[in-house]
Write an enzyme that holds these catalytic residues in place. Structure first.
Site, short mmCIF file in Angstrom:
data_model
loop_
_atom_site.label_atom_id
_atom_site.label_comp_id
_atom_site.label_asym_id
_atom_site.label_seq_id
_atom_site.Cartn_x
_atom_site.Cartn_y
_atom_site.Cartn_z
N GLU A 28 0.81 -1.22 0.00
CA GLU A 28 0.00 0.00 0.00
C GLU A 28 0.84 1.28 0.00
O GLU A 28 0.69 2.14 0.86
CB GLU A 28 -0.96 -0.02 1.20
CG GLU A 28 -1.91 -1.19 1.15
CD GLU A 28 -2.79 -1.36 2.40
OE1 GLU A 28 -3.06 -0.36 3.08
OE2 GLU A 28 -3.20 -2.49 2.69
N GLU A 51 -6.64 -10.85 -0.52
CA GLU A 51 -7.40 -10.54 0.70
C GLU A 51 -8.90 -10.50 0.41
O GLU A 51 -9.64 -9.68 0.97
CB GLU A 51 -6.93 -9.21 1.30
CG GLU A 51 -5.46 -9.20 1.65
CD GLU A 51 -5.01 -8.01 2.47
OE1 GLU A 51 -5.84 -7.15 2.81
OE2 GLU A 51 -3.80 -7.94 2.78
O1 9MR Z 1 -6.88 -7.90 9.15
C1 9MR Z 1 -5.78 -7.19 9.69
C2 9MR Z 1 -6.09 -6.75 11.10
O2 9MR Z 1 -6.16 -7.88 11.94
C3 9MR Z 1 -5.01 -5.79 11.62
O3 9MR Z 1 -5.43 -5.25 12.84
C4 9MR Z 1 -4.77 -4.68 10.60
C5 9MR Z 1 -3.61 -3.79 11.03
O4 9MR Z 1 -2.38 -4.45 11.01
O5 9MR Z 1 -4.45 -5.21 9.34
C6 9MR Z 1 -5.47 -6.00 8.80
O6 9MR Z 1 -5.04 -6.50 7.55
C7 9MR Z 1 -4.81 -5.54 6.53
C8 9MR Z 1 -3.62 -6.06 5.71
O7 9MR Z 1 -2.51 -6.25 6.53
C9 9MR Z 1 -3.30 -5.12 4.57
N1 9MR Z 1 -4.46 -4.86 3.75
C10 9MR Z 1 -5.65 -4.39 4.48
C11 9MR Z 1 -6.00 -5.40 5.59
C12 9MR Z 1 -7.29 -5.01 6.29
O8 9MR Z 1 -7.13 -3.79 6.94
#
Ligand code: 9MR
Length: 363
Positions: free
Chosen positions: A152, A265
């Site tokens: 990102e 995802e």
């Molecule tokens: O699902 C993830 C959540 O458990 C965490 O709190 C969050 C922050 O680290 O990240 C979420 O996963 C993200 C992923 O790492 C990157 N793409 C977006 C996902 C959803 O926010």
């Protein structure tokens, strides 16, 4: 015996015991035939739940730690690397014949406070990032087959986002566009030359300014021999009128650059009432069609080599807390691990999709 070993043994035994009664084919079996890896995000704390472990091992041949390999877990403490959570996921995968995707090495968010508030110079920051990429990738070399190296990094206009790695303070390449991204890919390639290296992004899955930027930057990287192997498309969908055709077109465009595409995802969240029930029960049908369409879009292009959902049971999903419980029920299995309409549509599309050569290894 450690509690980790005990938990893994328990889940392995139970998965084996339940294996003989599982309905066939599973997603992973259909995926094998279609030539695509079937994956999901996992949290190590849930691997000891028997229904979770059983469903995971039966249905998927690829796992990605949802959080367990992020900076804030691995580097909670500045002085040490803590690989325990990530190792737990890797051990489960190995016990059940699954591959592991690593996520993620460079992200402007969810970094530990000692790092974000540490007042480091760019030179020190550069050393910290180099050390992090090298240590984590060497620890998992031979066990994690593909990494989201940078996550990102672009905004919705296609500009490089401000971030601690780019310019706050950055690794010494502030104002130089994607130079810090390229540096990360070069360090990653040095650390584990066998791993597939992915650029990973949200909301650039269809055709828009962000996907245009990713396309042109990846094209440029390939021309200049920046070691990139793939692009990860996240696909968190909450719009039930989501148009899938542009995703298929985008995958085809990326394929023409000679990189792999992983859908990483995927989830399709639905509006819920205050009791957590669906506001429109018919949404399950639309949700199923979106899942079916994404599988179809991936199978259309041979370089789309993996489809992952972001979790697999509605019991556990980031959507709940993220949406203050206004959305949910986004995944393939319900809270009791029963397959949903979305599962059946996904499996049907996988089973009838074109058979293709497996392409999960480094070219
Ligand atoms: O699902 C993830 C959540 O458990 C965490 O709190 C969050 C922050 O680290 O990240 C979420 O996963 C993200 C992923 O790492 C990157 N793409 C977006 C996902 C959803 O926010």
């Amino acid at each position: 015996m450690s509690s980790l070993t005990l938990r893994l043994m328990l889940s392995t035994v139970v998965v084996a015991a339940f294996g003989s009664t599982s309905p066939a084919p599973s997603l992973r079996e259909a995926g094998d035939r279609a030539g695509v890896l079937l994956g999901t995000a996992v949290r190590p704390s849930q691997l000891s739940e028997l229904a979770y472990a059983k469903t995971l091992a039966r249905e998927f041949n690829l796992v990605e730690p949802e959080d367990a390999m992020k900076w804030w877990v691995v580097r909670a403490n500045a002085d040490t690397f803590d690989f325990r959570q990530g190792d737990e996921v890797v051990h489960f995968a190995q016990a059940h014949g699954m591959k592991v995707r690593g996520h993620c090495l460079v992200w402007g968010r969810d970094n530990p406070a000692w790092l974000t508030q540490g007042q480091f110079t760019p030179t020190r920051f550069s050393k910290l990032l180099h050390e992090h990429i090298t240590s984590v990738m060497k620890h998992y070399a031979g066990q994690v087959f593909a990494w989201d190296v940078v996550n990102e990094a672009f905004d919705e206009n296609g500009n490089v986002r401000d971030s601690l790695w780019y310019n706050q303070p950055g690794v010494g390449l502030a104002g130089k566009g994607t130079a810090y991204i390229e540096q990360a890919f070069r360090w990653a390639h040095e650390a584990d030359p066998q791993a597939l290296l992915f650029y990973h992004e949200a909301e650039g899955e269809g055709l828009n300014r962000k996907s245009d930027t990713i396309y042109s930057r990846v094209k440029d990287f390939k021309t200049r021999h920046v070691p990139i192997d793939g692009v990860g498309l996240q696909l968190h969908i909450s719009n039930l009128n989501f148009d899938i055709d542009p995703v298929a077109t985008n995958i085809a465009h990326l394929a023409a650059l000679g990189v792999q595409v992983h859908i990483t995802e995927l989830d399709v969240s639905l509006p819920l009432d205050a009791r957590g029930e669906l506001i429109h029960p018919d949404d399950l049908t639309r949700q199923a069609e979106i899942y079916r369409g994404i599988v179809r879009a991936c199978l259309q292009t041979p370089v789309c080599t993996a489809i992952q959902t972001w979790g697999f049971t509605d019991k556990y999903s980031w959507i709940g807390s993220h949406s203050h419980h206004a959305h949910g029920q986004a995944l393939l299995f319900d809270r009791s691990y029963q397959p949903k309409q979305s599962y059946r549509a996904f499996l049907h599309e996988l089973s009838t999709g074109r058979s293709r050569l497996q392409q999960g290894t480094k070219p």
